[in-house]
Write an enzyme that holds these catalytic residues in place. Structure first.
Site, mmCIF file in Angstrom:
data_model
loop_
_atom_site.group_PDB
_atom_site.id
_atom_site.type_symbol
_atom_site.label_atom_id
_atom_site.label_comp_id
_atom_site.label_asym_id
_atom_site.label_seq_id
_atom_site.Cartn_x
_atom_site.Cartn_y
_atom_site.Cartn_z
ATOM 1 N N LYS A 37 0.845 -1.190 0.000
ATOM 2 C CA LYS A 37 0.000 0.000 0.000
ATOM 3 C C LYS A 37 0.881 1.239 0.000
ATOM 4 C CE LYS A 37 -3.844 2.012 2.692
ATOM 5 N NZ LYS A 37 -4.743 1.773 3.855
ATOM 6 N N SER A 111 -9.334 1.947 3.160
ATOM 7 C CA SER A 111 -8.484 2.668 2.243
ATOM 8 C C SER A 111 -7.510 1.779 1.480
ATOM 9 C CB SER A 111 -7.703 3.745 3.014
ATOM 10 O OG SER A 111 -6.870 3.171 4.007
ATOM 11 N N SER A 135 -9.735 -0.143 7.426
ATOM 12 C CA SER A 135 -9.231 0.005 6.058
ATOM 13 C C SER A 135 -8.659 -1.259 5.448
ATOM 14 C CB SER A 135 -8.172 1.113 6.012
ATOM 15 O OG SER A 135 -8.774 2.383 6.144
#
Length: 535
Positions: A37, A111, A135
């Site tokens: 990420k 996210s 997330s």
């Protein structure tokens, strides 16, 4: 492996050069590709956090990334995310919105949107995400994946662009629990340079069982979309096949979840990356949410901490007689159009069941739970107290039907009264080196009676006419020598004898003499000693 460049949605922000995508280490993860990420540092690559203006390459790998590299894993690229890890939808990115791999009309969840899509499409076997408010778990649920959110501090966050430093967790996304285990093993390590890092205890904390056999579920209806509601009811049926299910009040958990954005806790985001909000390329929704923290005072922050402490104490009660809490991951699965029409409201609702996990210091695993009637995946989460990560992964594996290695043979002792966790004689077991093995129930046909003795205590008898669903007890794992040391402390009419459990196994347990079967002292109807004492 499907090439990253073939992905038909913006899962990746950047790809590593081919000469870097090689494994030079013969380790347990040798040659296994993974994605990162893009709020986690990879040396030589910008950590954008979803903001293109952040274009300076990182000078070193994040602690977590380096742990994986040292074990032979191969990073192939940085993945898309809700900007500055502020969002649960996967649409708050200037690099484009991701969608669920099951539907181009529905959000991927965020996210950690790009990481989930990369794993779900088979580009990589695992990816790193983060989970401050859900997330990692939300995109796992929306893409049919396993999302592991470890105990806070168990995985170092050094080299992570912070969202809420006191709550941030680096997480994993995989297709199976078996794939998650070696990755988590590689990531877990105490980092003395990271002020939020915590060492894993040598033994499981008090009250955490080695084998989780009791799942708590909400004692009332939840606010779910109709398609989610039907899938949730199916998940509850499955839960009863995996473990014994008890009902608990989840109101403290839901109240704690609301604190994250509806109280001064949101100010931690302002402190962490507020200086970046005035730069170019900042998502207006993200800016508005974080700038909203300006309205809170220092007094508000302490008021929030005090309320959280109150709710945490109430929430702890759910784990008194249960190993893990089962909740849906989200109340529904919105479309991209629904998010565009109400970006804050839809996102807020998605955090109903996830926002509280780190506030309440819980570990969690999101697992698939079948499909909705419309074909979209449905996900649930299993939550447990801090540092219960290992047993919780075993429970998640049983949920998904994966093989779980049996625990090593030890002397097991079933207790149903004064030796239960939190009861007066439990300290005797702890002093003898005992640890909680599992929560369980007797097999059918047992009854419980109050008996005389030095303190209030019950006795179990197999009368043949006891309840079919048994009576609550705990199984403790003791050194063999501890049984001999325990015997002199057992006052008649109790003694140690064979006791059949609800799973059909037989262990040593506290049982009563047959003369104790006095109907006037029968407390079987309470279902267990704790319930009787509470009455």
């Amino acid at each position: 492996m499907k090439a990253a460049r073939e992905v038909d949605q913006p899962a990746f922000i950047s790809l590593l050069d081919e000469d870097r995508v090689q494994s030079t280490t013969d380790g347990p993860l040798a040659g296994i590709a993974f994605a990162v990420k893009d709020n986690i540092d990879v040396a030589g690559v910008p950590t954008t956090g979803g903001c293109p203006a952040r274009d300076t390459p990182a000078t070193a790998n994040a602690f977590a990334v380096q742990r994986l590299l040292d074990r032979g894993a191969v990073p192939i690229g940085k993945t898309n995310l809700d900007q500055f890890a502020t969002g649960l939808v996967g649409t708050r990115s200037p690099y484009g919105a991701c969608h669920s791999v099951f539907s181009p009309a529905h959000v991927s969840g965020g996210s950690s949107s790009g990481s989930a899509v990369a794993v779900a499409l088979g580009v990589v076997p695992f990816a790193l995400g983060t989970d401050t408010a859900g997330s990692g778990r939300v995109p796992a649920a929306f893409n049919g994946l396993i999302g592991v959110k470890p105990t806070r501090g168990l995985v170092s966050t050094r080299g992570l662009l912070p969202a809420c430093p006191s709550l941030d967790c680096i997480t994993t996304l995989t297709r199976t629990v078996a794939e998650a285990r070696p990755v988590l093993d590689a990531l877990v390590a105490f980092d003395e340079v990271d002020p939020w890092s915590r060492p894993a205890p040598a033994l499981l904390p008090p009250g955490v069982a080695r084998r989780m056999r009791v799942i708590a579920a909400p004692d009332g209806p939840l606010d779910l979309d109709p398609e989610h509601e039907a899938a949730w009811l199916d998940a509850l049926t499955h839960a009863a096949r995996v473990a014994h299910v008890v009902r608990v009040d989840v109101a403290p958990f839901l109240a704690a979840a609301r604190l994250l954005y509806e109280a001064a806790f949101v100010a931690e985001r302002l402190a962490a990356f507020g200086h970046l909000l005035d730069g170019p390329g900042v998502d207006p929704t993200v800016r508005g949410i974080v700038r909203g923290a300006d309205r809170y005072s220092g007094a508000d922050a302490f008021a929030g901490l005090h309320e959280l402490a109150r709710l945490r104490r109430l929430a702890e009660r759910a784990f008194t007689g249960a190993d893990a809490l089962l909740l849906p991951v989200t109340p529904g699965h919105p479309t991209l159009a629904e998010v565009a029409a109400d970006p804050v409201g839809v996102n807020t609702r998605l955090g109903t069941f996830t926002n509280m996990a780190n506030l309440l210091d819980l570990c969690a695993v999101a697992v698939p739970a079948g499909s909705r009637a419309d074909g979209l995946p449905f996900g649930v989460q299993l939550l447990a107290p801090a540092f219960a990560d290992g047993p919780l992964l075993d429970l998640a594996a049983r949920w998904t039907g994966e093989t779980v290695a049996p625990p090593s043979a030890r002397t097991l002792l079933a207790v149903a009264g004064a030796h239960l966790s939190g009861q007066p004689a439990n300290g005797d077991l702890v002093r003898l080196g005992g640890v909680l093995h599992s929560r369980a129930r007797t097999g059918p046909g047992h009854r419980m009676y109050t008996v005389d003795g030095p303190f209030p205590r019950p006795g179990l008898l197999h009368t043949g006419d006891g309840p079919a669903d048994g009576i609550e007890l705990e199984v403790w794992d003791l050194p063999e020598a501890a049984i001999g040391a325990l015997l002199p402390t057992i006052a008649p009419p109790l003694h140690l004898g064979p006791l059949t459990l609800d799973d059909g196994s037989t262990v040593l347990g506290f049982v009563a003499d047959t003369a104790c079967a006095d109907p006037a002292r029968d407390i079987t109807a309470y279902g267990g000693w704790r319930a009787y004492m509470s009455s």
